[in-house]
Design an enzyme around this catalytic site. Structure first.
Site, mmCIF file in Angstrom:
data_model
loop_
_atom_site.group_PDB
_atom_site.id
_atom_site.type_symbol
_atom_site.label_atom_id
_atom_site.label_comp_id
_atom_site.label_asym_id
_atom_site.label_seq_id
_atom_site.Cartn_x
_atom_site.Cartn_y
_atom_site.Cartn_z
ATOM 1 N N ARG A 119 -2.146 6.048 -3.330
ATOM 2 C CA ARG A 119 -0.876 5.533 -3.847
ATOM 3 C C ARG A 119 -0.701 6.024 -5.280
ATOM 4 O O ARG A 119 -0.861 5.283 -6.255
ATOM 5 C CB ARG A 119 -0.862 3.993 -3.797
ATOM 6 C CG ARG A 119 -1.162 3.392 -2.434
ATOM 7 C CD ARG A 119 -0.223 3.849 -1.327
ATOM 8 N NE ARG A 119 1.122 3.341 -1.481
ATOM 9 C CZ ARG A 119 1.535 2.155 -1.000
ATOM 10 N NH1 ARG A 119 0.698 1.357 -0.379
ATOM 11 N NH2 ARG A 119 2.790 1.778 -1.144
ATOM 12 N N GLN A 124 3.930 10.159 -3.689
ATOM 13 C CA GLN A 124 5.060 9.308 -3.312
ATOM 14 C C GLN A 124 5.948 9.931 -2.247
ATOM 15 O O GLN A 124 6.413 9.246 -1.332
ATOM 16 C CB GLN A 124 5.900 8.967 -4.547
ATOM 17 C CG GLN A 124 5.317 7.864 -5.395
ATOM 18 C CD GLN A 124 6.218 7.501 -6.558
ATOM 19 O OE1 GLN A 124 7.139 8.250 -6.917
ATOM 20 N NE2 GLN A 124 5.984 6.346 -7.160
ATOM 21 N N ASP A 127 4.455 9.343 1.201
ATOM 22 C CA ASP A 127 3.930 7.991 1.431
ATOM 23 C C ASP A 127 4.610 7.372 2.654
ATOM 24 O O ASP A 127 5.655 6.739 2.558
ATOM 25 C CB ASP A 127 4.163 7.125 0.185
ATOM 26 C CG ASP A 127 3.508 5.758 0.282
ATOM 27 O OD1 ASP A 127 3.057 5.385 1.377
ATOM 28 O OD2 ASP A 127 3.458 5.056 -0.742
ATOM 29 N N SER A 130 5.138 3.459 2.664
ATOM 30 C CA SER A 130 6.291 2.973 1.900
ATOM 31 C C SER A 130 7.606 3.278 2.610
ATOM 32 O O SER A 130 8.494 2.426 2.687
ATOM 33 C CB SER A 130 6.297 3.591 0.497
ATOM 34 O OG SER A 130 5.229 3.087 -0.275
ATOM 35 N N TYR A 230 -2.027 -2.222 -3.738
ATOM 36 C CA TYR A 230 -2.182 -3.285 -2.752
ATOM 37 C C TYR A 230 -2.802 -4.514 -3.397
ATOM 38 O O TYR A 230 -3.618 -4.421 -4.322
ATOM 39 C CB TYR A 230 -3.089 -2.842 -1.593
ATOM 40 C CG TYR A 230 -2.499 -1.793 -0.705
ATOM 41 C CD1 TYR A 230 -1.536 -2.124 0.233
ATOM 42 C CD2 TYR A 230 -2.899 -0.464 -0.810
ATOM 43 C CE1 TYR A 230 -0.988 -1.151 1.054
ATOM 44 C CE2 TYR A 230 -2.355 0.510 0.000
ATOM 45 C CZ TYR A 230 -1.396 0.151 0.935
ATOM 46 O OH TYR A 230 -0.856 1.119 1.754
#
Length: 373
Positions: A119, A124, A127, A130, A230
């Site tokens: 992460r 990103q 990901d 997400s 997390y």
């Protein structure tokens, strides 16, 4: 390289791993792409749309027999039988399932699981957790509105005023924040809770009230910071205080959406059976952690049940209910990952100096590279 995109056969899976947009770019890089006939139909992509950008429409054997295979979820036994030893497989392969990864390794497959990507800012764009959680948070609110027997917004009518629904969202990660934003657009009054103090500002910026549970020890504060984006399991003392706060807020709520997940572990219980028993008749619980045991012990995975007059929704694949956009976002995630394993000349390579590639590599040359537990 020959790239295959098969039809997903897992029950309830409507997404597809590539769209005409991403396939056009792959073909532009010199790759050959075979899409199984009907692979995109559940995501509103017909075969001719793939053909229009240069893809070949073929059978499951042809798509799964490619050198590199793009999938949404891990292949089942019948799909695995069609994959050649030495092939490369990329998808959401459940990196926390040692059995699944061992099976892929035993078949001689080089497998990358995108859920294992770090992460970080650099990761990103690929990901997948997400991108799909964002969709799940949105769909959770729409499901809640569907099962809730009243209006979500406040309405002033000639027949009287209807109060706005009170929504409690537990867990303010990607899914929770999207749920807050969506519920706000629908006119609900929203409260939200999370173990991480840093998300308070995000929650309030979206128009929700933060349910604050103060920290009493350094251990509680350290756990609350989390790791890699997390939350970490919290000490028992804090969990007891949070349970009491949630209990009181849930009794007043019309809708509760729970989103708390810890990768590779059973989901934490945030909404007890005793709390559900005291919620208002007609209330709705949407449990986004149903696939990992649920944030509520009364949730039944892939079922909608009614307990104590409260409807508990345990769908485990909400992203698949928004298949077109879920597929589009997922396909872009895959495309961005492929940039890390293809040279500018289009040759496949595994660069273990790249932290993203190294983290996502599950097995190679018949050997499990990453093992959990």
């Amino acid at each position: 390289m020959h790239i295959g995109v098969p039809l997903e056969t897992h029950t309830g899976e409507t997404r597809v791993a590539a769209t005409p947009e991403t396939i056009k770019k792959l073909i532009g890089q010199g790759h050959k792409v075979t899409v199984e006939s009907g692979a995109g139909i559940n995501a509103s992509v017909i075969d001719s749309a793939y053909e229009a950008v240069g893809a070949t429409i073929g059978s499951a054997r042809e798509a799964l027999g490619a050198e590199l295979i793009l999938k949404v979820v891990a292949p089942n036994d019948s799909e695995l039988a069609l994959i050649n030893s030495g092939a490369v497989l990329i998808g959401m392969l459940n990196p926390f399932s040692n059995e699944t990864i061992a099976k892929l390794a035993g078949h001689g497959i080089t497998a990358f699981s995108l859920e294992a990507a770090p992460r970080t800012s650099r990761a990103q764009s690929l990901d997948v957790l997400s991108s799909q959680a964002n969709i799940a948070g949105y769909k959770a609110v729409l499901l809640a509105a569907h099962y809730y027997p009243r209006f979500m917004p406040m309405l002033m009518t000639a027949a009287g005023t209807v109060k706005a629904a009170r929504v409690l969202i537990l867990g303010a990660g990607v899914a929770g924040l999207q749920a807050i934003a969506t519920a706000k657009r629908l006119g609900a009054v929203i409260e939200a809770s999370d173990v991480r103090p840093a998300v308070k500002e995000q929650i309030e910026s979206l128009g929700a009230k933060f349910v604050d549970v103060p920290y009493e020890t350094d251990e509680e504060r350290e756990c609350a910071v989390g790791v890699g984006g997390y939350a970490r399991p919290m000490p028992t003392s804090w969990m007891q205080r949070q349970a009491l706060a949630v209990h009181e807020r849930a009794k007043l709520a019309d809708i509760v959406i729970t989103t708390a997940l810890i990768p590779g572990r059973k989901a934490p219980v945030l909404l007890s059976a005793e709390t559900v028993a005291q919620m208002k008749p007609g209330s709705v619980v949407i449990d986004l952690a149903a696939a990992q045991g649920g944030n509520c012990p009364l949730t039944v995975a892939d079922h909608v049940v009614v307990e104590h007059g409260v409807t508990l929704v345990g769908h485990t694949n909400l992203a698949a209910m928004v298949a077109a956009d879920a597929s589009a976002l997922y396909a872009r995630n895959l495309l961005d990952f492929l940039k890390l394993v293809f040279t500018p000349e289009g040759q496949f390579q595994i660069n273990l100096e790249d932290d993203i590639v190294a983290a996502c590599l599950m097995c190679r040359d018949g050997q499990v590279v990453r093992k959990n537990g």
